[in-house]
Design a protein around this motif. Structure first.
Motif, mmCIF file in Angstrom:
data_model
loop_
_atom_site.group_PDB
_atom_site.id
_atom_site.type_symbol
_atom_site.label_atom_id
_atom_site.label_comp_id
_atom_site.label_asym_id
_atom_site.label_seq_id
_atom_site.Cartn_x
_atom_site.Cartn_y
_atom_site.Cartn_z
ATOM 1 N N TYR A 23 0.876 -1.074 0.245
ATOM 2 C CA TYR A 23 -0.022 0.076 0.020
ATOM 3 C C TYR A 23 0.723 1.118 0.086
ATOM 4 O O TYR A 23 1.880 1.128 0.590
ATOM 5 C CB TYR A 23 -0.991 0.001 1.184
ATOM 6 C CG TYR A 23 -1.968 -1.252 1.458
ATOM 7 C CD1 TYR A 23 -3.107 -1.339 0.983
ATOM 8 C CD2 TYR A 23 -1.370 -2.348 1.983
ATOM 9 C CE1 TYR A 23 -3.868 -2.411 0.856
ATOM 10 C CE2 TYR A 23 -1.973 -3.500 2.049
ATOM 11 C CZ TYR A 23 -3.434 -3.658 1.463
ATOM 12 O OH TYR A 23 -4.173 -4.562 1.606
ATOM 13 N N ARG A 24 0.582 2.185 -0.879
ATOM 14 C CA ARG A 24 1.245 3.384 -0.731
ATOM 15 C C ARG A 24 0.480 4.696 -0.392
ATOM 16 O O ARG A 24 -0.819 4.475 -0.446
ATOM 17 C CB ARG A 24 1.779 3.566 -2.234
ATOM 18 C CG ARG A 24 0.799 3.903 -3.306
ATOM 19 C CD ARG A 24 1.332 3.588 -4.717
ATOM 20 N NE ARG A 24 0.226 4.013 -5.529
ATOM 21 C CZ ARG A 24 0.354 3.546 -6.922
ATOM 22 N NH1 ARG A 24 1.410 3.031 -7.316
ATOM 23 N NH2 ARG A 24 -0.907 3.868 -7.665
ATOM 24 N N PHE A 25 1.271 5.647 0.355
ATOM 25 C CA PHE A 25 0.348 6.818 0.795
ATOM 26 C C PHE A 25 1.099 8.072 0.231
ATOM 27 O O PHE A 25 2.712 7.905 0.284
ATOM 28 C CB PHE A 25 0.078 6.623 1.992
ATOM 29 C CG PHE A 25 1.225 6.196 2.966
ATOM 30 C CD1 PHE A 25 1.897 7.397 3.513
ATOM 31 C CD2 PHE A 25 1.421 5.024 3.209
ATOM 32 C CE1 PHE A 25 2.862 7.057 4.380
ATOM 33 C CE2 PHE A 25 2.538 4.852 4.010
ATOM 34 C CZ PHE A 25 3.320 5.836 4.612
ATOM 35 N N LYS A 26 0.540 9.309 0.277
ATOM 36 C CA LYS A 26 1.294 10.495 0.183
ATOM 37 C C LYS A 26 1.474 11.219 1.525
ATOM 38 O O LYS A 26 0.753 10.982 2.488
ATOM 39 C CB LYS A 26 0.567 11.348 -0.785
ATOM 40 C CG LYS A 26 0.340 10.929 -2.231
ATOM 41 C CD LYS A 26 1.755 10.755 -2.899
ATOM 42 C CE LYS A 26 1.545 10.284 -4.469
ATOM 43 N NZ LYS A 26 2.860 9.867 -4.979
ATOM 44 N N THR A 27 2.443 12.106 1.482
ATOM 45 C CA THR A 27 2.594 12.884 2.869
ATOM 46 C C THR A 27 2.828 14.284 2.594
ATOM 47 O O THR A 27 3.198 14.716 1.652
ATOM 48 C CB THR A 27 3.776 12.301 3.611
ATOM 49 O OG1 THR A 27 5.022 12.249 2.890
ATOM 50 C CG2 THR A 27 3.686 10.410 3.959
ATOM 51 N N LEU A 28 2.514 14.693 3.898
ATOM 52 C CA LEU A 28 3.154 16.213 3.868
ATOM 53 C C LEU A 28 3.992 16.313 5.043
ATOM 54 O O LEU A 28 3.695 16.034 6.397
ATOM 55 C CB LEU A 28 1.902 17.153 3.895
ATOM 56 C CG LEU A 28 1.939 18.633 4.103
ATOM 57 C CD1 LEU A 28 0.949 19.338 3.532
ATOM 58 C CD2 LEU A 28 2.362 19.170 5.296
#
Length: 233
Positions: free
Chosen positions: A189-194
């Motif tokens: 699973y992949r995810f974006k971040t800040l």
């Protein structure tokens, strides 16, 4: 989700205040999440709808002089409002199991820096190599085991996709480094971040309000894959 400089500053300050309050608990004992006292002296909740959007969050602490890790814990799921996820992760970072023998102390805070990583909803990748190492965070599951790397890991180490997956297998899942290749249950699973920070935990008074919190952001992804418990980065 976009955050202004003021909103980023507020989130850093909430994390700082939460950590100070936890370390200043009567008797010097740090209350664990969910235990009596863990929410004492909690900073007031700001009335800002952006900060009440749902997101995950990691809080990282490093030494200022050597960048030695002193704690990095957070949540990948986006069940909680961002402001609550920041508070919870700020408490959790003081219970990083890697530092049970040398926990962070109140006196140590001036020598540390703090960084927040806001986590957006995960999506399942088409295959284990379907991610951008320096842009995507990754969460690998094999059977009932799982572990994650924030995108900062690839940025700091320069590891390739294969190296990241091998390290996840050995360091987080306790498996053979090639388990991601050969185990049919492997899912990525992949995810974006800040990223907000890093900044000194105790910034100079003259610059604490004039210098905006640094950030590195990318757009959010689709809905989360599943609920994930607290993780170490």
């Amino acid at each position: 989700m976009e955050l202004t400089a003021d909103q980023r500053r507020l989130l850093l300050d909430v994390a700082r205040q939460t950590i100070r309050a936890a370390l200043s608990a009567p008797g010097g004992a740090v209350a664990s999440p969910g235990q009596p006292g863990s929410n004492q002296a909690t900073p007031p909740t700001p009335d800002d709808p952006v900060l009440h959007q749902h997101a995950g969050c990691f809080v990282s602490l490093h030494t200022l002089d050597t960048h030695r890790l002193r704690g990095c814990v957070g949540r990948l799921d986006c069940r909680d409002e961002l402001i609550d996820a920041v508070r919870q992760s700020a408490i959790n970072v003081l219970h990083d199991p890697r530092f049970v023998d040398c926990p962070v102390t109140l006196e140590e805070l001036p020598g540390l820096e703090i960084e927040l990583t806001v986590v957006f909803p995960m999506e399942q990748a088409a295959h284990c190599l379907d991610f951008q190492p320096q842009e995507d965070g990754i969460f690998l599951t094999i059977g009932d085991r799982g572990g994650c790397f924030l995108p900062q890991v690839a940025r700091e180490t320069g590891w390739s996709r294969e190296q990241l997956l091998a390290r996840l297998c050995t360091e987080k899942l306790g498996l053979h480094p090639d388990a991601w290749r050969y185990d049919e249950s492997a899912r990525l699973y992949r995810f974006k971040t800040l990223v907000i920070g890093p900044e000194p935990f105790c910034p100079p008074a003259s610059s604490s309000e004039s210098t905006p919190a640094s950030e590195s952001a990318s757009s959010s992804t689709s809905s989360s894959a599943k609920e994930i418990p607290a993780h170490r980065c």
